[in-house]
Design a protein around this motif. Structure first.
Motif, PDB file in Angstrom:
ATOM      1  N   GLY A 166      73.897  -2.350  20.893  1.00  0.00           N
ATOM      2  CA  GLY A 166      73.264  -2.838  19.676  1.00  0.00           C
ATOM      3  C   GLY A 166      72.647  -1.694  18.899  1.00  0.00           C
ATOM      4  O   GLY A 166      72.087  -0.764  19.480  1.00  0.00           O
ATOM      5  N   LYS A 167      72.724  -1.738  17.576  1.00  0.00           N
ATOM      6  CA  LYS A 167      72.194  -0.675  16.732  1.00  0.00           C
ATOM      7  C   LYS A 167      70.694  -0.519  16.958  1.00  0.00           C
ATOM      8  O   LYS A 167      69.954  -1.502  17.019  1.00  0.00           O
ATOM      9  N   ASN A 168      70.285   0.761  17.140  1.00  0.00           N
ATOM     10  CA  ASN A 168      68.882   1.126  17.392  1.00  0.00           C
ATOM     11  C   ASN A 168      68.352   0.622  18.735  1.00  0.00           C
ATOM     12  O   ASN A 168      67.134   0.559  18.942  1.00  0.00           O
ATOM     13  N   HIS A 169      69.254   0.279  19.644  1.00  0.00           N
ATOM     14  CA  HIS A 169      68.834  -0.189  20.960  1.00  0.00           C
ATOM     15  C   HIS A 169      69.296   0.744  22.077  1.00  0.00           C
ATOM     16  O   HIS A 169      69.404   0.340  23.234  1.00  0.00           O
ATOM     17  N   PRO A 215      82.485   9.458  23.330  1.00  0.00           N
ATOM     18  CA  PRO A 215      82.109   8.190  22.695  1.00  0.00           C
ATOM     19  C   PRO A 215      81.375   8.385  21.368  1.00  0.00           C
ATOM     20  O   PRO A 215      80.545   9.290  21.225  1.00  0.00           O
ATOM     21  N   SER A 216      81.678   7.522  20.428  1.00  0.00           N
ATOM     22  CA  SER A 216      81.069   7.597  19.098  1.00  0.00           C
ATOM     23  C   SER A 216      79.808   6.733  19.024  1.00  0.00           C
ATOM     24  O   SER A 216      79.562   5.878  19.881  1.00  0.00           O
ATOM     25  N   VAL A 217      79.031   6.958  17.964  1.00  0.00           N
ATOM     26  CA  VAL A 217      77.851   6.131  17.707  1.00  0.00           C
ATOM     27  C   VAL A 217      78.265   4.672  17.552  1.00  0.00           C
ATOM     28  O   VAL A 217      77.603   3.754  18.060  1.00  0.00           O
ATOM     29  N   GLU A 218      79.370   4.455  16.839  1.00  0.00           N
ATOM     30  CA  GLU A 218      79.842   3.092  16.610  1.00  0.00           C
ATOM     31  C   GLU A 218      80.145   2.376  17.921  1.00  0.00           C
ATOM     32  O   GLU A 218      79.852   1.180  18.069  1.00  0.00           O
TER      33      GLU A 218
END
Length: 626
Positions: free
Chosen positions: A434-437, A424-427
């Motif tokens: 959610g970003k930074n969550h 799995p990717s960061v995206e």
């Protein structure tokens, strides 16, 4: 004087009439013979037939010269509808065992594009020997019909169907794109037959034969002066050990899953098994092939056409811990003596992921006992390194290092349809959480080969081969030579280096893998007289019982074989997958098996039915992390 003049005029009129008639006939003959080729074609078709001479398809051999795929003679019934006048339709239908309606439907198709009433095309393909013999005796009664010979595939051994693949009719789209093919031609559909189609198919030839009014062949036109000879396809020399392949298929009978074995020093695939499989001869022939394909296609319970070895994306389970152990050592985060706590699970997350009871241990011991808590800590150490100010950068570092071993990439093998698996990717996680969550503990199950992490069995064995080679692999391939000179594609000779090049790191991991056989989770599958390295795994399955997986290579020094066995819904890897791999390695390296009791238990086990043939339940107590 007037009478003579009248007679003279009549003479000119009559002469003119004959001249006009002559001009009309000459013009008509000129049009027929020179301009309009319809009549020329009709006349020519009454005397000549253009025949395609189909080349012999290339044979396929195993690594020891044993024949895997050969050709046998077959016959197609051809028709030129324009010439099929006053044909004894009922007699022909009786010989072909078809109805009059089928006859009319086939004749209609022979008249439609890309066919033509004046063009010869296939009316009935792959006639049986019985039908062909009956037809030959009465062919003179069926004007416009003829028979052509060609070859079809035959498999001397009813195994390796997913590896070898099968041949079928070319599609209209393919025939339109490539001038070599016309409708009715055969082409490789899957496996080696598809990947090496261009080498196997050869080059077509052409014959012009003469026939009499009874449609009987009278010989070659001008003794074959204008004929061209067909060129046979090239033989393929595969890396497969057919004895190992057959043995593995016997062990996997009654089980769903896959086995792939590789020679680490070359990347040559030694066996590739997808179970349940099928006899490749089932997909040869005319009517029977169609019936058999339909049965196989609609077998929703076993999915015999599904190539699990190349396209089934499974969670690797605890076998994945080997990669984490190597990356963490390469980054200087852990050493051989590193110990992490385990109290039945990963303490920072309240005991999740869970783990089985075992004493605290060092790195080699963590591999031998398959500690979930240990590799949850290791994963966090890699992702949360201080040198990466942003958490995402640390995660991407881990992901890139993992991908250097082959996961989440198409390996480029010479077999079709291989899937890349998924790391799995960061995206992906930004969309989910959610970003930074999200942080390392959010996805800590990745460290033990779970969560969204998936690999196909070919990738799993490639990881094992990389470890056996201490830091590199060759692209897995199943053909080691093409043609009489046995040419090998240069790309299969290229080394691919992994992120981890620390040889001490590999020694530590190999000590743990050897200990897995000697005193760990695969002790019951230890191979007599052979120093082997292995790793058990139990891959959690959200759709049912856990999958059993085992990866290994042997011998430890100068390894000759690396292997992975994945058995669906079988629970603990040490119960089913490890014994199968152990038996196959022993068989391959020594040519014999010294544990008949184990062999019998594996061969007689029917895990698909839920009970094995010995009457014992096949399910085992669920122990995470094995």
């Amino acid at each position: 004087m007037n009478n003579n003049s009248h007679l003279s005029d009549r003479k000119y009129i009559i002469s003119g009439f004959f001249i006009v008639v002559a001009i009309v006939y000459i013009s008509r003959l000129f049009y027929i013979q020179i301009i309009d080729d319809k009549y020329k074609l009709d006349a020519r078709n009454n005397a000549f037939r253009n025949r395609t001479e189909y080349p012999l398809r290339g044979y396929i051999y195993d690594r020891n010269g044993k024949l895997l795929v050969q050709n046998v003679l077959s016959y197609d019934l051809l028709v030129t509808p324009k010439l099929a006048k006053n044909c004894d339709t009922l007699a022909l239908c009786k010989i072909l065992e078809i109805t009059k309606e089928e006859f009319l439907r086939k004749m209609k198709k022979a008249c439609q594009a890309p066919n033509s009433p004046r063009k010869e095309s296939i009316f009935e393909k792959q006639l049986s020997n019985k039908v062909y013999a009956a037809l030959q005796e009465k062919l003179y009664r069926f004007k416009g019909f003829d028979v052509q010979s060609r070859t079809v595939r035959r498999y001397p051994r009813p195994v390796a169907a997913h590896l070898l693949g099968y041949v079928g009719e070319v599609t209209k789209e393919k025939a339109a794109k490539e001038s070599y093919y016309i409708e009715g031609d055969y082409i490789g559909i899957s496996g080696i037959e598809r990947s090496y189609e261009e080498e196997l198919r050869g080059v077509k030839g052409k014959q012009i034969v003469m026939v009499d009014v009874h449609n009987k062949t009278k010989g070659r036109y001008m003794n074959g002066l204008f004929d061209t000879a067909a060129i046979a396809g090239k033989p393929l020399f595969s890396s497969i050990d057919i004895v190992l392949q057959e043995y593995g298929e016997k062990l996997m009978k009654g089980k769903k899953g896959a086995i792939v074995a590789i020679e680490p020093s070359t990347g040559e695939i030694l066996c590739l098994i997808s179970s349940p499989g099928y006899d490749p001869n089932l997909l040869v022939g005319g009517k029977e092939r169609s019936k058999n394909y339909t049965k196989l296609y609609y077998d929703s319970l076993n999915l015999p056409l599904f190539n699990r070895a190349l396209t089934a994306m499974y969670p690797p389970g605890s076998t994945f811990k080997l990669i984490d152990a190597l990356i963490a050592q390469q980054d200087g985060l852990i050493s051989r003596s590193t110990v992490y706590p385990c109290h039945g699970g990963y303490p920072p997350m309240g005991g999740h992921p869970k783990c089985h009871a075992h004493p605290s241990t060092d790195l080699p011991g963590s591999i031998a006992t398959s500690c979930n808590s240990y590799y949850s800590y290791v994963f966090r150490e890699i992702v949360d390194q201080k040198k990466y100010p942003k958490f995402e950068d640390g995660y991407n570092h881990w992901r890139d290092a993992v991908r250097s071993f082959g996961p989440n990439t198409k390996l480029g093998t010479d077999l079709p349809f291989d899937k890349p698996g998924n790391v799995p990717s960061v995206e992906y996680y930004n969309k989910i959480f959610g970003k930074n969550h999200w942080r390392s503990n959010t996805v800590v199950s990745l460290g033990i080969g779970q969560a969204e992490l998936t690999l196909v069995p070919l990738q799993m064995v490639n990881v094992v081969a990389s470890i056996a080679n201490r830091g590199y692999f060759y692209t897995p391939h199943c053909i080691k030579g093409v043609g009489i000179d046995k040419k090998l594609d240069p790309r299969f000779k290229e080394k691919h280096y992994t992120y981890v090049q620390n040889q001490v790191a590999y020694d530590n991991v190999l000590d743990g893998m050897q200990k897995c056989f000697d005193a760990g989770t695969a002790t019951a599958s230890k191979i007599p007289g052979i120093v082997a390295c292995g790793k058990t795994g139990t891959a959690e399955n959200p759709h049912g019982k856990d999958h059993a997986v085992f990866s290994a290579f042997a011998p430890r020094e100068n390894p000759k074989i690396a292997m992975v066995c994945f058995v669906e819904n079988a629970g603990f890897g040490g119960t089913w997958s490890a014994p199968i791999v152990s038996l196959m390695i022993e068989k391959y390296l020594t040519g014999k098996v010294t544990r008949p009791e184990m062999e019998k238990r594996m061969m007689e086990a029917d895990l698909i039915g839920g009970k094995n043939l010995l009457g014992k339940q096949t399910s085992t107590p669920k122990k995470k992390g094995h």
